[in-house]
Design a protein around this motif. Structure first.
Motif, short mmCIF file in Angstrom:
data_model
loop_
_atom_site.label_atom_id
_atom_site.label_comp_id
_atom_site.label_asym_id
_atom_site.label_seq_id
_atom_site.Cartn_x
_atom_site.Cartn_y
_atom_site.Cartn_z
N LEU A 91 0.84 -1.19 0.00
CA LEU A 91 0.00 0.00 0.00
C LEU A 91 0.88 1.25 0.00
O LEU A 91 1.65 1.48 0.92
N PHE A 92 0.71 2.09 -1.06
CA PHE A 92 1.51 3.31 -1.16
C PHE A 92 0.70 4.57 -1.00
O PHE A 92 1.16 5.55 -0.39
N HIS A 93 -0.54 4.60 -1.51
CA HIS A 93 -1.28 5.86 -1.53
C HIS A 93 -2.77 5.61 -1.28
O HIS A 93 -3.33 4.62 -1.74
N TRP A 101 -4.04 2.57 -3.56
CA TRP A 101 -3.22 1.99 -4.62
C TRP A 101 -2.04 1.24 -4.02
O TRP A 101 -1.33 1.75 -3.16
N ASP A 102 -1.89 -0.01 -4.51
CA ASP A 102 -0.75 -0.83 -4.14
C ASP A 102 0.24 -0.85 -5.31
O ASP A 102 -0.17 -0.90 -6.48
N PHE A 103 1.52 -0.82 -4.97
CA PHE A 103 2.56 -0.96 -5.98
C PHE A 103 3.47 -2.13 -5.64
O PHE A 103 3.79 -2.36 -4.46
N ASP A 104 3.87 -2.84 -6.69
CA ASP A 104 4.85 -3.91 -6.57
C ASP A 104 6.17 -3.34 -7.09
O ASP A 104 6.32 -3.06 -8.28
N VAL A 105 7.12 -3.13 -6.18
CA VAL A 105 8.35 -2.41 -6.51
C VAL A 105 9.55 -3.37 -6.47
O VAL A 105 9.60 -4.28 -5.65
N ASN A 144 -3.61 -1.61 -8.91
CA ASN A 144 -5.01 -1.19 -8.77
C ASN A 144 -5.45 -0.40 -10.00
O ASN A 144 -4.88 -0.58 -11.08
N GLY A 145 -6.46 0.47 -9.82
CA GLY A 145 -6.97 1.24 -10.94
C GLY A 145 -6.01 2.33 -11.39
O GLY A 145 -4.94 2.52 -10.80
N PRO A 146 -6.36 3.07 -12.44
CA PRO A 146 -5.50 4.15 -12.93
C PRO A 146 -5.09 5.09 -11.80
O PRO A 146 -5.90 5.46 -10.96
N ALA A 194 -3.77 0.82 -14.63
CA ALA A 194 -3.87 -0.42 -13.86
C ALA A 194 -3.07 -1.52 -14.55
O ALA A 194 -3.18 -1.72 -15.76
N GLY A 195 -2.24 -2.20 -13.80
CA GLY A 195 -1.44 -3.30 -14.34
C GLY A 195 -0.20 -2.86 -15.10
O GLY A 195 0.60 -3.71 -15.50
#
Length: 230
Positions: A91-93, A101-105, A144-146, A194-195
């Motif tokens: 979870l980033f934002h 929004w989740d990011f895979d970093v 997640n979404g845009p 997204a994606g």
């Protein structure tokens, strides 16, 4: 707050009082007396003893201790990875409407650079004595979404045993960065579907001669750490 000294009053008979008076006349030492003329005797305080304050209340030696509800620092959860290993969705934002929004970093690459690479920016060696450029390449995927908002890679920190942590700098207009290091600047706003996966590079100034040990990426629930030394 100092404690009041105990005062002892002595009652004596006339004969004893007369004897004491004659003795005092022949003595070269005078004892301090209080306003009533009574001799004061000091009683040493014990460490940690309770003392009476001016209003008659009690005050203890730890009265300056912060209140229990002052708050204690909480250790951040850190998950450790090797270079090239993805963090998994983090979870980033979040916004005020409840969207998140989740990011895979993934930290892909960490290499030292030179001041000549940063020609065209406001970053010059004379303004940062004792520091050298370091380049950190990262990729991130929007789970997640845009999304339009702060660049998640701008929240990284470079850790070292002998200095730091070191933060990203704005090197957006650098002319000489390696082909693999496209720096967006530390404070940019990004748009990502997204994606979608994007790859970027952050420029960090680290202490001259230090050995970076890890790159940390901070998110809402803790931090991910990629070790730069085996």
């Amino acid at each position: 707050m100092s404690a009041h000294k105990r005062r002892w009053r002595y009652a004596v008979g006339p004969v004893v009082a007369l004897a004491l008076t004659l003795t005092a006349c022949n003595s070269d030492e005078e004892q301090p007396t209080d306003d009533a003329g009574t001799t004061q005797e000091e009683t040493p305080e014990r460490d940690g003893a309770t003392a009476e304050d001016a209003s008659g209340g009690a005050a203890t030696e730890d009265e300056d201790t912060p209140p229990s509800d002052a708050g204690e620092p909480t250790d951040t959860d850190v998950t450790t990875h090797t270079l090239g290993e993805p963090s998994g969705p983090r979870l980033f934002h979040e916004n005020s409407f409840g969207d998140s929004w989740d990011f895979d970093v993934t930290v892909e690459r960490v290499e030292g650079g030179s001041w000549d690479d940063l020609t065209g920016t406001d970053l010059v060696a004379e303004d940062h004595p004792g520091f050298d450029p370091l380049y950190v390449q990262l990729s991130f995927t929007n789970e997640n979404g845009p999304y339009e908002g702060p660049d998640p890679t701008g929240s990284l920190l470079v850790q070292a045993d002998d200095g730091g942590p070191f933060e990203p700098e704005n090197a957006l207009s650098a002319d000489g960065l390696p082909d693999w290091c496209a720096s967006p600047g530390a404070d940019r706003v990004i748009s990502i579907d997204a994606g979608e996966t994007q790859t970027t590079c952050q420029v960090v100034l680290v202490g001259h001669g230090v050995s970076p040990t890890s790159v940390d990426w901070q998110h809402r629930l803790g931090a991910e750490r990629w070790l730069t030394q085996s």
